[in-house]
Design an enzyme around this catalytic site. Structure first.
Site, PDB file in Angstrom:
ATOM      1  N   GLU A   1      -2.825   7.104  -4.765  1.00 59.05           N
ATOM      2  CA  GLU A   1      -2.576   8.447  -5.429  1.00 59.05           C
ATOM      3  C   GLU A   1      -2.814   8.450  -6.784  1.00 59.05           C
ATOM      4  O   GLU A   1      -1.716   9.027  -7.586  1.00 59.05           O
ATOM      5  CB  GLU A   1      -1.210   8.908  -4.675  1.00 59.05           C
ATOM      6  CG  GLU A   1      -1.323   9.016  -3.235  1.00 59.05           C
ATOM      7  CD  GLU A   1      -0.018   9.871  -2.533  1.00 59.05           C
ATOM      8  OE1 GLU A   1      -0.212  10.100  -1.508  1.00 59.05           O
ATOM      9  OE2 GLU A   1       1.029   9.539  -3.033  1.00 59.05           O
TER      10      GLU A   1
ATOM     11  N   GLU B   1      -3.408   7.409   4.665  1.00 57.71           N
ATOM     12  CA  GLU B   1      -2.191   7.939   4.901  1.00 57.71           C
ATOM     13  C   GLU B   1      -2.220   9.248   5.395  1.00 57.71           C
ATOM     14  O   GLU B   1      -3.003  10.083   5.214  1.00 57.71           O
ATOM     15  CB  GLU B   1      -1.360   8.178   3.525  1.00 57.71           C
ATOM     16  CG  GLU B   1      -1.033   6.849   2.893  1.00 57.71           C
ATOM     17  CD  GLU B   1       0.025   7.172   1.679  1.00 57.71           C
ATOM     18  OE1 GLU B   1       0.658   8.304   1.701  1.00 57.71           O
ATOM     19  OE2 GLU B   1       0.110   6.473   0.524  1.00 57.71           O
TER      20      GLU B   1
END
Length: 478
Positions: free
Chosen positions: A180, A373
């Site tokens: 991320e 995810e």
């Protein structure tokens, strides 16, 4: 014929700092995530507003032990294999390989641990998907160099990558450079080891760190392909489409701006250059990128092979200057969407938004996608045997997998695999809690560190096993 490719990589995902524990074992050094406590000060620390570079009295630090994957990995991997995992996404603890980050030689015991984990996965034909840094940087590199604001950290990361790619050649095919990467703008201490000093230009510091991580990512991709042409390297973004709050043009423009900001760093990793909107914004704000000779050529020539991303919810943007009601969502605050339900933590549940986000990413980059995810954090209530009737989690995942199937079948999107977040219960990155559970496997541990660490299967364990066995065709609840 199934909708999902026959070699589709089903599995689950974790991060070293949220599962491993063993923070001071076998030569491991201290990392940023180790010193982030559970409790009300956590947010100020992860955002770099409060300095905390060591353990302080009066705090509980959940990453010290986490769920002790360090000593339970064989047991856990066996459970993953029982579910039929094709892949397991995990991360490297940088300070396990280079305890301070700037040593000349790596820590052999740390390397051996990961070699043992990879071989255990291979024993069950599970392909490792490895994040090089998942909110992880040695504390020494923060104290001595200021984290990713300092160009020298690029050199230390490069050395780490060379060690990893050479040592684990043939054991790991899929790598992600940074978890991320856009989160460094929202949680600078976790994303880049940044602690802000009084009166410094925060935006300049963040873009220094961003540029350095982008250069490091391109270097990692270059090195990986030189070591082994079969290695595939991906970027990773915290995704989730921004919708305009109304059809008012100012709201549509606000959503466009928010989406662009969210994708700005993987634009560079995927396309090889800074987008014009970023350059103009930096120019307006008198921000200078710390570009050195050869950087732009490196970024252009060593783009990633695929796009990986997390998706939990969509978001809503408004150009209205009036403050509107906001909800939570993976550290990103968003306006409330009245058409969506929310999780127990206020994250809005939007399965169709998953497909919308996938289309946006695929249209934008034209590279294979990898969902690394996706999951539901919830309070699980086990019976005396540790069994959890988590139909709510099954329902969430079922809806999202169904829309992923539509994205493949109806939209023609190339998707490499799908790893649910927190296949085993772990420490929440955002809140530091254990009660915010994601896993198919229950771990007996509470928010204060109490519990036996005993593992037990939830209802979703057998459901996901069936999903994988049927290659995503049978999503019905058991």
């Amino acid at each position: 014929m199934t909708i999902f490719p026959k070699d589709f990589l089903w599995g689950g995902a974790t991060a070293a700092n949220q599962v491993e524990g063993g923070y001071d074992e076998d030569g491991r050094g201290l990392a940023n995530v180790d010193v982030v406590p559970h409790g009300e000060d956590r947010y100020k620390i992860v955002t770099g507003e409060q300095k905390n570079l060591s353990f302080q009295d009066g705090y509980y630090y959940p990453a010290k032990e986490a769920v002790d994957f360090y000593h339970h990995y064989k047991e856990d991997i066996k459970l993953f294999a029982e579910m039929g995992f094709k892949t397991y996404r995990m991360s490297i603890a940088w300070s396990r390989i280079f305890p301070n980050g700037d040593e000349k030689e790596p820590n052999e015991k740390g390397l051996q641990f990961y070699e043992d984990v990879f071989k255990e996965l291979k024993k069950y034909d599970i392909e490792p998907l490895v994040t090089i840094t998942h909110f992880d940087i040695p504390i020494h590199l923060i104290k001595e160099y200021g984290g990713w604001r300092n160009r020298k950290v690029v050199d230390f990361y490069e050395k780490l990558c060379r060690v990893l790619f050479n040592r684990f050649q043939g054991l790991v095919k899929y790598w992600l450079t940074f978890n991320e990467i856009n989160m460094l703008f929202h949680a600078p201490f976790m994303g880049a080891g940044i602690v802000f000093e009084p009166d410094e230009n925060k935006e300049q510091v963040l873009w220094n760190a961003a540029h350095h991580e982008l250069v490091a990512s391109a270097l990692a991709t270059k090195i990986a392909h030189e070591v082994d042409s079969d290695i595939q390297v991906g970027c990773m973004v915290a995704a989730g489409q921004y919708y305009p709050n109304t059809p008012h043009p100012r709201d549509v423009k606000a959503a466009q701006d928010d989406n662009r900001e969210n994708y700005s760093l993987i634009d560079v990793q995927s396309r090889g250059e800074y987008p014009s909107y970023v350059l103009k914004k930096l120019e307006r704000n008198s921000i200078d990128l710390p570009i050195q000779e050869g950087d732009m050529k490196l970024l252009k020539e060593h783009t990633v092979d695929f796009i990986s991303f997390s998706y939990y919810s969509s978001r809503v943007s408004s150009g209205d200057p009036e403050e509107l009601e906001k909800v939570e969502g993976n550290i990103f605050a968003s306006l409330k969407n009245p058409y969506l339900d929310e999780s127990e933590w206020g994250w809005q549940i939007d399965p169709l938004g998953f497909r919308i986000t996938m289309n946006e990413l695929y249209d934008r980059y034209k590279k294979p996608l990898f969902v690394v995810e996706n999951g539901l954090g919830a309070v699980d209530k086990p019976d005396e045997n540790g069994y959890v009737e988590d139909d709510y989690r099954i329902d969430y995942l079922k809806q999202h997998i169904a829309t992923m199937k539509d994205a493949i079948e109806l939209d023609g999107i190339e998707v490499m695999g799908y790893t649910t977040w927190g296949c085993i219960d772990l420490v929440s990155a955002g809140t530091g809690e254990m009660k915010k559970r994601y896993g198919f496997i229950y771990v007996d541990k509470d928010n204060n560190g109490g519990g036996t660490l005993e593992r037990s299967k939830k209802k979703s364990f057998d459901w996901y096993k069936k999903v994988i066995k049927t290659n995503g065709e049978d999503l019905e609840t058991i």
